[in-house]
Design a protein around this motif. Structure first.
Motif, PDB file in Angstrom:
ATOM      1  N   GLN A   8      18.625  31.373   9.404  1.00  0.00           N
ATOM      2  CA  GLN A   8      18.280  30.054   9.404  1.00  0.00           C
ATOM      3  C   GLN A   8      16.827  28.818   9.955  1.00  0.00           C
ATOM      4  O   GLN A   8      17.513  28.621  10.990  1.00  0.00           O
ATOM      5  CB  GLN A   8      20.105  29.243   8.697  1.00  0.00           C
ATOM      6  CG  GLN A   8      19.431  28.039   8.535  1.00  0.00           C
ATOM      7  CD  GLN A   8      19.664  27.951   6.903  1.00  0.00           C
ATOM      8  OE1 GLN A   8      20.200  28.407   6.306  1.00  0.00           O
ATOM      9  NE2 GLN A   8      19.020  26.449   6.427  1.00  0.00           N
ATOM     10  N   THR A  90      18.628  28.293  -3.147  1.00  0.00           N
ATOM     11  CA  THR A  90      19.960  28.268  -3.159  1.00  0.00           C
ATOM     12  C   THR A  90      20.986  27.339  -2.846  1.00  0.00           C
ATOM     13  O   THR A  90      20.403  26.622  -3.211  1.00  0.00           O
ATOM     14  CB  THR A  90      20.015  29.289  -1.767  1.00  0.00           C
ATOM     15  OG1 THR A  90      19.621  28.560  -0.448  1.00  0.00           O
ATOM     16  CG2 THR A  90      18.611  30.610  -1.280  1.00  0.00           C
ATOM     17  N   ARG A  91      22.407  27.592  -3.049  1.00  0.00           N
ATOM     18  CA  ARG A  91      22.961  26.288  -2.886  1.00  0.00           C
ATOM     19  C   ARG A  91      22.284  25.007  -1.342  1.00  0.00           C
ATOM     20  O   ARG A  91      22.111  23.482  -2.283  1.00  0.00           O
ATOM     21  CB  ARG A  91      24.325  26.664  -2.668  1.00  0.00           C
ATOM     22  CG  ARG A  91      25.691  25.548  -2.891  1.00  0.00           C
ATOM     23  CD  ARG A  91      26.456  25.622  -3.205  1.00  0.00           C
ATOM     24  NE  ARG A  91      27.149  26.727  -1.246  1.00  0.00           N
ATOM     25  CZ  ARG A  91      27.552  25.856  -0.043  1.00  0.00           C
ATOM     26  NH1 ARG A  91      27.605  24.128  -0.289  1.00  0.00           N
ATOM     27  NH2 ARG A  91      27.818  26.503   0.730  1.00  0.00           N
ATOM     28  N   ASP A  92      22.083  25.675  -0.416  1.00  0.00           N
ATOM     29  CA  ASP A  92      21.502  24.836   0.514  1.00  0.00           C
ATOM     30  C   ASP A  92      19.951  24.811   0.984  1.00  0.00           C
ATOM     31  O   ASP A  92      19.713  23.976   1.663  1.00  0.00           O
ATOM     32  CB  ASP A  92      22.386  25.013   1.815  1.00  0.00           C
ATOM     33  CG  ASP A  92      23.438  24.656   1.230  1.00  0.00           C
ATOM     34  OD1 ASP A  92      24.067  24.539   0.744  1.00  0.00           O
ATOM     35  OD2 ASP A  92      24.595  26.473   2.204  1.00  0.00           O
ATOM     36  N   GLY A  93      19.337  25.659  -0.170  1.00  0.00           N
ATOM     37  CA  GLY A  93      18.044  25.463  -0.144  1.00  0.00           C
ATOM     38  C   GLY A  93      17.215  26.561  -0.871  1.00  0.00           C
ATOM     39  O   GLY A  93      17.161  26.847  -1.989  1.00  0.00           O
ATOM     40  N   LYS A 105      15.812  31.760   5.357  1.00  0.00           N
ATOM     41  CA  LYS A 105      16.706  30.810   4.600  1.00  0.00           C
ATOM     42  C   LYS A 105      16.265  29.638   5.369  1.00  0.00           C
ATOM     43  O   LYS A 105      16.033  29.088   6.940  1.00  0.00           O
ATOM     44  CB  LYS A 105      18.408  30.699   4.423  1.00  0.00           C
ATOM     45  CG  LYS A 105      19.120  31.546   3.410  1.00  0.00           C
ATOM     46  CD  LYS A 105      20.467  31.710   3.662  1.00  0.00           C
ATOM     47  CE  LYS A 105      20.470  33.125   2.986  1.00  0.00           C
ATOM     48  NZ  LYS A 105      22.424  32.931   2.824  1.00  0.00           N
ATOM     49  N   ARG A 107      15.971  25.300   5.103  1.00  0.00           N
ATOM     50  CA  ARG A 107      16.416  23.712   3.491  1.00  0.00           C
ATOM     51  C   ARG A 107      15.434  23.423   2.693  1.00  0.00           C
ATOM     52  O   ARG A 107      14.700  22.547   1.577  1.00  0.00           O
ATOM     53  CB  ARG A 107      16.404  22.501   4.899  1.00  0.00           C
ATOM     54  CG  ARG A 107      17.935  22.831   5.347  1.00  0.00           C
ATOM     55  CD  ARG A 107      18.125  21.904   6.272  1.00  0.00           C
ATOM     56  NE  ARG A 107      18.736  20.614   6.253  1.00  0.00           N
ATOM     57  CZ  ARG A 107      18.848  19.178   5.808  1.00  0.00           C
ATOM     58  NH1 ARG A 107      18.924  19.496   7.217  1.00  0.00           N
ATOM     59  NH2 ARG A 107      18.785  17.948   5.700  1.00  0.00           N
ATOM     60  N   GLU A 306      18.215  13.309   4.420  1.00  0.00           N
ATOM     61  CA  GLU A 306      20.044  13.943   3.463  1.00  0.00           C
ATOM     62  C   GLU A 306      20.539  14.467   4.346  1.00  0.00           C
ATOM     63  O   GLU A 306      22.182  13.497   4.092  1.00  0.00           O
ATOM     64  CB  GLU A 306      18.814  14.677   3.201  1.00  0.00           C
ATOM     65  CG  GLU A 306      18.319  15.446   2.104  1.00  0.00           C
ATOM     66  CD  GLU A 306      18.090  16.698   1.327  1.00  0.00           C
ATOM     67  OE1 GLU A 306      18.323  17.633   2.705  1.00  0.00           O
ATOM     68  OE2 GLU A 306      17.157  17.410   0.679  1.00  0.00           O
TER      69      GLU A 306
END
Length: 318
Positions: A8, A90-93, A105, A107, A306
């Motif tokens: 990440q 994805t849910r977060d990025g 992954k 953001r 954010e």
């Protein structure tokens, strides 16, 4: 020093040219976790040097990139070799997949993959690209000054090229190659400056000892030239973005396909930014680097907002 991809990051930069590295540099200095994934296919690889870039004039492209990689790593950024095959929300990025099976992954994404040059399909032409076949007088004009230069027309913009290259040589030929119709007022401009016009299709480019010797026309005529200039069709490297609903579209200039963005690199897909030739087809190295820096700063500000919103929510809940 090499780096393995972590799972990440705050930002993944796809493409490790001037735009990508400068974007990563800004993000690293902003204390963001950032990884640059580079497929190792720089557009300017055939060129001997980068020109028109203050402080780095004439530096080999590979040397410039190596310096940039070191600067990014100096601030904790990771620069890794790899080819990206897809990117998915994805849910977060975003999840970014590489050809070797790795996945990372992020953001936010900064896409700086550049473009591919599609050259005219003339036998013997492509192998000289970046050497004695050039495209930009500001990039290569000084190096080919006063030589016998030929402009291989690809369309209306070739008139612009013929007018420009006359600044660097008096021995200039424009090959219309059945791709350029010149109205009387345009013909007058060329003739007034001593530019010769050769009509008809080109059969092939003839070489000797790896260097251009001249142009063989379909009618058998041979025109000696030591340098040729032409414009390519420029196509953004953006196929891997299709799963995000983002694709390259025709540029308003007709020069090729690009990924549209606002002035700071924000695309129509939230969280995805672009910089350099993938969006600005005409950008030279300095402009691409500047665009990468701007996008990096804007991405950091979006992340700050954010992070702040999340902190406020937590503060209120506590």
């Amino acid at each position: 020093m090499t780096y393995e991809l972590r799972e990440q990051y705050d930002v993944v930069v796809i493409g490790g040219g001037a735009a990508g590295l400068n974007g990563a540099l800004m993000l690293g200095r902003a204390r963001r976790s950032v990884a640059v994934i580079d497929a190792g296919e720089p557009r300017n690889a055939p060129a001997e040097g980068v020109h028109g870039l203050l402080g780095r004039e004439g530096m080999p492209p590979s040397e410039l990139l190596e310096i940039g990689r070191g600067e990014v790593r100096q601030y904790g950024g990771h620069v890794v070799d790899g080819a990206v095959t897809s990117a998915n929300p994805t849910r977060d990025g975003f999840a970014v997949a590489l050809a070797d099976g790795r996945e990372v992954k992020a953001r936010k994404l900064l896409v700086t993959t550049g473009l591919v040059d599609r050259l005219p399909e003339i036998p013997g032409l492509a192998e000289h690209w970046g050497k004695d076949l050039v495209h930009c007088p500001y990039c290569h004009g000084w190096e080919v000054r006063d030589q016998a230069i030929g402009i291989v027309a690809t369309g209306p913009m070739s008139m612009h090229g013929a007018l420009l290259f006359r600044q660097w040589t008096a021995d200039l030929v424009l090959f219309t190659n059945d791709r350029l119709a010149l109205p009387p007022e345009e013909l007058e401009k060329l003739k007034a400056r001593g530019t010769r016009i050769v009509d008809g299709p080109i059969e092939r480019i003839e070489s000797e000892d790896g260097r251009i010797r001249g142009v063989r026309m379909a009618n058998g005529e041979f025109v000696e030239r030591t340098v040729l200039a032409t414009s390519s069709r420029m196509e953004a490297r953006a196929g891997f973005l299709k799963d995000l609903g983002l694709k390259a579209v025709e540029h308003s200039s007709g020069a090729g396909e690009h990924v549209p963005a606002d002035p700071v690199g924000r695309t129509e897909v939230p969280g995805v930014w672009v910089a350099g030739n993938v969006t600005d087809l005409m950008a030279q190295v300095g402009a691409a680097a500047a665009a990468g820096a701007m996008a990096g700063a804007q991405i950091n500000m979006e992340l700050v907002n954010e992070d702040t919103a999340a902190a406020v929510a937590e503060y209120r809940a506590g």
